[in-house]
Scaffold this motif. Structure first.
Motif, mmCIF file in Angstrom:
data_model
loop_
_atom_site.group_PDB
_atom_site.id
_atom_site.type_symbol
_atom_site.label_atom_id
_atom_site.label_comp_id
_atom_site.label_asym_id
_atom_site.label_seq_id
_atom_site.Cartn_x
_atom_site.Cartn_y
_atom_site.Cartn_z
ATOM 1 N N ARG A 117 -33.538 46.591 -55.638
ATOM 2 C CA ARG A 117 -33.986 47.871 -56.180
ATOM 3 C C ARG A 117 -33.546 48.953 -55.206
ATOM 4 O O ARG A 117 -34.071 49.043 -54.095
ATOM 5 C CB ARG A 117 -35.498 47.894 -56.347
ATOM 6 C CG ARG A 117 -36.090 46.703 -57.100
ATOM 7 C CD ARG A 117 -37.603 46.855 -57.220
ATOM 8 N NE ARG A 117 -38.213 45.661 -57.773
ATOM 9 C CZ ARG A 117 -38.836 44.743 -57.042
ATOM 10 N NH1 ARG A 117 -38.905 44.869 -55.734
ATOM 11 N NH2 ARG A 117 -39.383 43.687 -57.612
ATOM 12 N N PHE A 118 -32.596 49.777 -55.618
ATOM 13 C CA PHE A 118 -32.080 50.817 -54.747
ATOM 14 C C PHE A 118 -32.186 52.171 -55.416
ATOM 15 O O PHE A 118 -31.954 52.303 -56.621
ATOM 16 C CB PHE A 118 -30.615 50.542 -54.388
ATOM 17 C CG PHE A 118 -30.415 49.305 -53.567
ATOM 18 C CD1 PHE A 118 -30.581 49.324 -52.199
ATOM 19 C CD2 PHE A 118 -30.077 48.103 -54.176
ATOM 20 C CE1 PHE A 118 -30.403 48.173 -51.442
ATOM 21 C CE2 PHE A 118 -29.898 46.952 -53.428
ATOM 22 C CZ PHE A 118 -30.069 46.989 -52.060
ATOM 23 N N ALA A 119 -32.538 53.177 -54.623
ATOM 24 C CA ALA A 119 -32.533 54.544 -55.121
ATOM 25 C C ALA A 119 -31.104 55.011 -55.282
ATOM 26 O O ALA A 119 -30.199 54.558 -54.581
ATOM 27 C CB ALA A 119 -33.276 55.446 -54.129
ATOM 28 N N GLU A 120 -30.880 55.919 -56.196
ATOM 29 C CA GLU A 120 -29.553 56.509 -56.351
ATOM 30 C C GLU A 120 -29.308 57.473 -55.200
ATOM 31 O O GLU A 120 -30.132 58.334 -54.901
ATOM 32 C CB GLU A 120 -29.451 57.238 -57.686
ATOM 33 C CG GLU A 120 -28.075 57.827 -57.942
ATOM 34 C CD GLU A 120 -28.006 58.538 -59.276
ATOM 35 O OE1 GLU A 120 -27.413 59.632 -59.330
ATOM 36 O OE2 GLU A 120 -28.565 58.001 -60.264
ATOM 37 N N ALA A 121 -28.187 57.327 -54.555
ATOM 38 C CA ALA A 121 -27.852 58.180 -53.420
ATOM 39 C C ALA A 121 -27.560 59.601 -53.884
ATOM 40 O O ALA A 121 -27.148 59.822 -55.019
ATOM 41 C CB ALA A 121 -26.636 57.622 -52.683
ATOM 42 N N PRO A 122 -27.766 60.568 -53.023
ATOM 43 C CA PRO A 122 -27.397 61.944 -53.370
ATOM 44 C C PRO A 122 -25.898 62.057 -53.601
ATOM 45 O O PRO A 122 -25.118 61.212 -53.160
ATOM 46 C CB PRO A 122 -27.814 62.745 -52.124
ATOM 47 C CG PRO A 122 -28.785 61.873 -51.399
ATOM 48 C CD PRO A 122 -28.370 60.464 -51.685
#
Length: 366
Positions: free
Chosen positions: A46-51
């Protein structure tokens, strides 16, 4: 009409081959949406979307709008492995590169994935895309049977992973149009503009560049049997060998291919299978072939050993001096120690680049 239909199919297939982010020269598969049923490891990854990181005005123009070629020599080419075990580290490494790059849109990642990774290269490919929607990248499938019969036992089982040896085959895996690449391990973060490392000049006929550590005890990287055999140890007679870490290297792949360095490394690995001449995985063959003929790069580009030794993985402090790249080589990995609530002080320097999140679709806030 049938002929027209077949021609249309051929055009579609050709377009897929040319523009797919998966390296078809090795092996390919159709892409699927990460939200689909093929996303079998959703409970683990589960990874956040990078800027979105954009180029500054000073950056050179890249390829035509909407398409970036993996062959574009004006880009900064970086190769690294991609697997389920070190995925969290790989994502953090890419994030750090983009965050600190002056021209992040001019960076191209060449990911090498294991053919039989538990998560499947398809899943890993889609995870990269969902985390870095604007990243220029391509995924190549590394066939483990290429090297499995050459690997000998090491002091740590993790060092026997076939993917550790993928760097030996970059000249074959990456297309011949890629003539230069920075190879990096997955357990590091870059805290400086990667373009500075890319601009390293490999003088004369040197094939690789890396930080050298001539104060290190070079003798310990090989067994007593090696040093006692003059036919073997004389390989260093005409050189002044120094230790270097293969986790960060600038590589001239054109010279690599012309010099057939893959075979030179494999020859030493074959000898190791018959005679025990070293104990450390994939590093010693590189030392045997290149030590003493490496383009020296400033030590700031590989502050290595932060993972401790290969047995205990105990904490180690930073070395004095400026730092552009932090490398957790050794047994201890920052994500493991942070999760265990027993981090070393240097692990907190890795933490800001970690995009791992406990819930899906949790966008990173900045």
């Amino acid at each position: 009409m049938l002929g027209f239909g077949l021609s249309l199919v051929r055009l579609v297939v050709l377009a897929f081959i040319l523009f797919s982010p998966v390296g078809l020269g090795i092996r390919s598969f159709p892409a699927t949406d990460v939200a689909g049923g093929d996303y079998g490891y959703e409970g683990l990854f589960r990874f956040a979307e990078a800027p979105e990181y954009r180029n500054g005005e000073e950056c050179p123009a890249k390829g035509r709008k909407g398409f970036v070629s993996s062959c574009d020599a004006s880009l900064v080419h970086i190769a690294m492995t991609l697997d389920s075990e070190y995925l969290r580290g790989s994502i953090a490494a890419v994030h750090s590169i983009l965050r600190h790059s002056s021209c992040p849109e001019n960076v191209f990642l060449h990911f090498i994935a294991a053919e039989f990774d538990p998560a499947s290269p398809r899943v890993l490919t889609q995870l990269v895309r969902s985390t870095f929607p604007s990243l220029n990248y391509k995924v190549y499938i590394f066939r483990e049977d290429t090297v499995i019969n050459l690997i000998s036992s090491s002091i740590r089982s993790a060092l026997e992973n076939p993917l550790n040896y993928a760097r030996n085959y970059l000249g074959d895996i990456l297309g011949p149009c890629v003539e230069r690449v920075i190879y990096i391990d997955s357990d590091l973060v870059v805290v400086d503009d990667i373009g500075k490392l890319w601009n390293t000049t490999l003088s004369e006929s040197r094939v690789i560049g890396a930080p050298e550590y001539c104060h290190a005890d070079f003798v310990k990287y090989f067994t007593a049997e090696f040093w006692s055999d003059s036919d073997l140890s004389r390989v260093f007679d005409s050189r002044n060998p120094c230790y270097f870490n293969t986790g960060v290297m600038v590589m001239d792949l054109k010279r690599w291919r012309e010099g057939n360095y893959r075979s030179k490394i494999e020859n030493w690995m074959e000898l190791q299978r018959r005679r025990r001449i070293y104990d450390l995985g994939s590093l010693p063959p590189f030392l045997l072939v290149f030590a003493g003929n490496v383009e020296p790069i400033d030590h700031r580009w590989n502050q290595h050993g932060l993972g401790g030794d290969n047995v205990k993985g105990s904490c180690r402090p930073l070395h004095p001096g400026p730092v552009s790249l932090l490398h957790w080589s050794g047994k201890g990995k920052p994500w493991s120690r942070l999760d265990a609530k027993n981090p070393c002080s240097v692990d907190h320097l890795w933490e800001p680049y970690d995009l791992y999140r406990p819930q899906r679709n949790n966008r990173l806030n900045h």
